[in-house]
Design a protein around this motif. Structure first.
Motif, PDB file in Angstrom:
ATOM      1  N   ASN A  62     -22.988  31.007 -42.158  1.00  0.00           N
ATOM      2  CA  ASN A  62     -22.545  30.444 -43.434  1.00  0.00           C
ATOM      3  C   ASN A  62     -21.291  31.118 -43.969  1.00  0.00           C
ATOM      4  N   SER A  63     -20.759  32.050 -43.205  1.00  0.00           N
ATOM      5  CA  SER A  63     -19.535  32.729 -43.622  1.00  0.00           C
ATOM      6  C   SER A  63     -18.336  32.107 -42.918  1.00  0.00           C
ATOM      7  N   ASN A  64     -17.186  32.329 -43.455  1.00  0.00           N
ATOM      8  CA  ASN A  64     -15.946  31.833 -42.856  1.00  0.00           C
ATOM      9  C   ASN A  64     -15.238  33.010 -42.195  1.00  0.00           C
ATOM     10  N   SER A  65     -15.711  33.359 -41.020  1.00  0.00           N
ATOM     11  CA  SER A  65     -15.207  34.552 -40.343  1.00  0.00           C
ATOM     12  C   SER A  65     -15.139  34.295 -38.847  1.00  0.00           C
ATOM     13  N   PRO A  66     -14.429  35.150 -38.107  1.00  0.00           N
ATOM     14  CA  PRO A  66     -14.414  35.010 -36.638  1.00  0.00           C
ATOM     15  C   PRO A  66     -15.808  35.095 -36.029  1.00  0.00           C
ATOM     16  N   ALA A  67     -16.694  35.886 -36.640  1.00  0.00           N
ATOM     17  CA  ALA A  67     -18.065  35.988 -36.133  1.00  0.00           C
ATOM     18  C   ALA A  67     -18.783  34.648 -36.242  1.00  0.00           C
ATOM     19  N   SER A  68     -18.540  33.923 -37.330  1.00  0.00           N
ATOM     20  CA  SER A  68     -19.154  32.604 -37.501  1.00  0.00           C
ATOM     21  C   SER A  68     -18.668  31.631 -36.438  1.00  0.00           C
ATOM     22  N   ARG A  69     -17.371  31.642 -36.177  1.00  0.00           N
ATOM     23  CA  ARG A  69     -16.828  30.746 -35.141  1.00  0.00           C
ATOM     24  C   ARG A  69     -17.345  31.127 -33.761  1.00  0.00           C
ATOM     25  N   SER A  70     -17.503  32.424 -33.528  1.00  0.00           N
ATOM     26  CA  SER A  70     -18.045  32.880 -32.244  1.00  0.00           C
ATOM     27  C   SER A  70     -19.481  32.398 -32.054  1.00  0.00           C
ATOM     28  N   ILE A  71     -20.278  32.450 -33.121  1.00  0.00           N
ATOM     29  CA  ILE A  71     -21.666  31.978 -33.047  1.00  0.00           C
ATOM     30  C   ILE A  71     -21.701  30.485 -32.761  1.00  0.00           C
ATOM     31  N   MET A  72     -20.833  29.725 -33.419  1.00  0.00           N
ATOM     32  CA  MET A  72     -20.804  28.284 -33.206  1.00  0.00           C
ATOM     33  C   MET A  72     -20.420  27.946 -31.763  1.00  0.00           C
ATOM     34  N   ILE A  73     -19.506  28.717 -31.201  1.00  0.00           N
ATOM     35  CA  ILE A  73     -19.114  28.491 -29.806  1.00  0.00           C
ATOM     36  C   ILE A  73     -20.297  28.752 -28.878  1.00  0.00           C
ATOM     37  N   ARG A  74     -21.047  29.824 -29.146  1.00  0.00           N
ATOM     38  CA  ARG A  74     -22.224  30.130 -28.314  1.00  0.00           C
ATOM     39  C   ARG A  74     -23.292  29.043 -28.458  1.00  0.00           C
ATOM     40  N   CYS A  75     -23.447  28.523 -29.663  1.00  0.00           N
ATOM     41  CA  CYS A  75     -24.436  27.453 -29.872  1.00  0.00           C
ATOM     42  C   CYS A  75     -24.033  26.183 -29.130  1.00  0.00           C
ATOM     43  N   ARG A  76     -22.750  25.853 -29.171  1.00  0.00           N
ATOM     44  CA  ARG A  76     -22.289  24.657 -28.450  1.00  0.00           C
ATOM     45  C   ARG A  76     -22.395  24.863 -26.937  1.00  0.00           C
ATOM     46  N   THR A  77     -22.124  26.081 -26.485  1.00  0.00           N
ATOM     47  CA  THR A  77     -22.281  26.375 -25.058  1.00  0.00           C
ATOM     48  C   THR A  77     -23.729  26.202 -24.629  1.00  0.00           C
ATOM     49  N   ALA A  78     -24.646  26.700 -25.450  1.00  0.00           N
ATOM     50  CA  ALA A  78     -26.070  26.542 -25.144  1.00  0.00           C
ATOM     51  C   ALA A  78     -26.472  25.075 -25.150  1.00  0.00           C
ATOM     52  N   GLN A  79     -25.930  24.305 -26.073  1.00  0.00           N
ATOM     53  CA  GLN A  79     -26.257  22.882 -26.144  1.00  0.00           C
ATOM     54  C   GLN A  79     -25.801  22.152 -24.887  1.00  0.00           C
ATOM     55  N   LEU A  80     -24.620  22.506 -24.376  1.00  0.00           N
ATOM     56  CA  LEU A  80     -24.121  21.866 -23.159  1.00  0.00           C
ATOM     57  C   LEU A  80     -24.903  22.330 -21.932  1.00  0.00           C
ATOM     58  N   ARG A  81     -25.197  23.617 -21.854  1.00  0.00           N
ATOM     59  CA  ARG A  81     -25.920  24.139 -20.690  1.00  0.00           C
ATOM     60  C   ARG A  81     -27.342  23.597 -20.625  1.00  0.00           C
ATOM     61  N   LEU A  82     -27.939  23.345 -21.785  1.00  0.00           N
ATOM     62  CA  LEU A  82     -29.290  22.789 -21.823  1.00  0.00           C
ATOM     63  C   LEU A  82     -29.282  21.267 -21.868  1.00  0.00           C
ATOM     64  N   ALA A  83     -28.079  20.662 -21.871  1.00  0.00           N
ATOM     65  CA  ALA A  83     -27.926  19.196 -21.887  1.00  0.00           C
ATOM     66  C   ALA A  83     -28.685  18.569 -23.052  1.00  0.00           C
ATOM     67  N   ILE A  84     -28.550  19.170 -24.228  1.00  0.00           N
ATOM     68  CA  ILE A  84     -29.185  18.638 -25.437  1.00  0.00           C
ATOM     69  C   ILE A  84     -28.208  17.678 -26.099  1.00  0.00           C
ATOM     70  N   HIS A  85     -28.598  16.421 -26.231  1.00  0.00           N
ATOM     71  CA  HIS A  85     -27.668  15.419 -26.741  1.00  0.00           C
ATOM     72  C   HIS A  85     -27.650  15.339 -28.262  1.00  0.00           C
ATOM     73  N   ASP A  86     -28.706  15.820 -28.925  1.00  0.00           N
ATOM     74  CA  ASP A  86     -28.717  15.781 -30.382  1.00  0.00           C
ATOM     75  C   ASP A  86     -28.427  17.178 -30.941  1.00  0.00           C
ATOM     76  N   ASN A  87     -28.522  17.326 -32.251  1.00  0.00           N
ATOM     77  CA  ASN A  87     -28.191  18.584 -32.911  1.00  0.00           C
ATOM     78  C   ASN A  87     -29.123  19.694 -32.432  1.00  0.00           C
ATOM     79  N   ILE A  88     -28.553  20.758 -31.889  1.00  0.00           N
ATOM     80  CA  ILE A  88     -29.374  21.834 -31.330  1.00  0.00           C
ATOM     81  C   ILE A  88     -30.166  22.556 -32.413  1.00  0.00           C
ATOM     82  N   PHE A  89     -29.654  22.575 -33.654  1.00  0.00           N
ATOM     83  CA  PHE A  89     -30.365  23.241 -34.742  1.00  0.00           C
ATOM     84  C   PHE A  89     -31.617  22.469 -35.154  1.00  0.00           C
ATOM     85  N   GLU A  90     -31.633  21.168 -34.895  1.00  0.00           N
ATOM     86  CA  GLU A  90     -32.752  20.328 -35.306  1.00  0.00           C
ATOM     87  C   GLU A  90     -33.454  19.685 -34.112  1.00  0.00           C
ATOM     88  N   HIS A  91     -33.200  20.228 -32.919  1.00  0.00           N
ATOM     89  CA  HIS A  91     -33.799  19.664 -31.713  1.00  0.00           C
ATOM     90  C   HIS A  91     -35.312  19.859 -31.721  1.00  0.00           C
TER      91      HIS A  91
END
Length: 364
Positions: A62-91
């Protein structure tokens, strides 16, 4: 690397034994009593880690920092690696928990799974939620792997390419054909050398019996534009290309010559294309052969209107390419004819007919 609850309990077992020994308690004494805040009040390391990690995770995203962007990148990477087509936070929880192996090397995914196990659901606002949904396909491959209990093979696909697989329809070609391994590797920007991967063999076998809607002509054009490269400006190269003429007919051709056309005092780079025929190779049904015509037809198009067609090897009378491109070209032309006939039929149906009914004129 992250540790699971059982691994933390194993690490903390010697400490629990030591506490029982110091307090003169038997080994059979309930460990839960030691954790009770009104008895000894020892903090369970797993509970403390979960509380600290989830608190830090929610604060950072919830912060606007490089750490926040880094977390979002890791979450998107996990979503692609797990082939999750919907929102990973609400999967869906049951499917998300199956990603525990991936969570060992992805702290952000680890925190999402821990939060879900504690019945904490991370929700986003409407605008951000839509950016995490991967739409436009049919039959998520994650569900196919889960159905066949081979979810561990999903991690073998990887995301280090330009064509991450989320839906089975990404491997479906017109006429119900499945994309070949060589074609998939080309689209993904990877080498096709070596054996066909086990996950690809199994996945193509599973989806052969699944009927998927055929891509529209517009979708096929977008598909080609995204995966094929335009003709380079190097005049020494004479590639085979896929082109669309003024009649919207798609064909395969050979760049015979390059020229310039002056229009409104501006020079436009153009290509003189020799139109070729493309057919299924008679001695190998997995390949297509491009043959030059006996009476070649020449057309001139702008350079950016041609897309380079990948080929295996050149012949004196043409070239050998993937069978996949034959199916795509044939489907584009077939869809063109179908849409043209449909337009004619609609115009015919809309043509008013006049029936004489006594002194009145009825227009239908």
């Amino acid at each position: 690397m992250t540790l699971s609850e059982n691994e933390w309990n194993l690490l903390f077992t010697p400490v629990i034994k030591l506490v029982k020994q110091i307090c003169g308690l038997p080994r059979s004494y309930p460990t839960s009593a030691i954790y009770h805040r009104y008895i000894l009040g020892i903090n369970n390391p797993w509970d403390q880690i979960c509380a600290n990690q989830i608190t830090a995770f929610l604060y950072l995203i919830n912060s606007n920092s490089p750490a926040s962007r880094s977390i979002m990148i890791r979450c998107r990477t996990a979503q692609l690696r797990l082939a999750i087509h919907d929102n990973i936070f609400e999967h869906e929880s049951g499917s998300l928990f199956l990603g525990h192996q991936e969570a060992k090397s992805n702290l952000s995914l680890h925190n999402i799974i821990i939060a879900r196990k504690l019945n904490i659901v991370i929700q986003q606002d409407y605008i951000n939620r839509s950016t995490w949904t991967i739409s436009g396909g049919n039959m998520p491959i994650r569900e196919i792997f889960i159905t066949h209990r081979c979810l561990n093979l999903l991690r073998k696909i990887g995301t280090a390419n330009s064509y991450p697989l989320i839906y089975a329809s990404q491997l479906m070609l017109p006429y119900g054909h499945i994309m070949s391994w060589a074609c998939y590797r080309f689209i993904a920007g990877l080498s096709a050398k070596g054996r066909i991967a086990k996950w690809f063999q199994l996945l193509t076998r599973w989806i052969k019996g699944i009927s998927a809607p055929e891509m529209s002509r517009y979708s096929l054009f977008n598909f080609l534009s995204n995966i094929l490269q335009p003709v380079s400006e190097d005049k020494r190269k004479h590639p085979y290309v896929i082109i669309k003429d003024k009649n919207n007919e798609v064909s395969v051709g050979f760049v015979k010559k390059r020229t310039q056309i002056k229009k409104n005092e501006e020079k436009i780079e153009c290509l003189i294309i020799e139109v070729c025929n493309i057919e299924i190779c008679p001695d190998n049904s997995q390949k297509a052969i491009i043959q030059k015509q006996e009476c070649p037809k020449m057309i001139t198009i702008t350079q950016h209107s041609a897309l380079v067609l990948p080929i295996f090897n050149r012949l004196s009378t043409g070239a050998i390419t993937h069978i996949d491109w034959y199916y795509i070209v044939e489907s584009l032309n077939r869809n063109k004819n179908i849409s043209a006939n449909s337009d004619i039929q609609q115009q015919w149906e809309k043509t008013p007919t006049i029936n004489l009914n006594g002194d009145n004129l009825d227009i239908n």
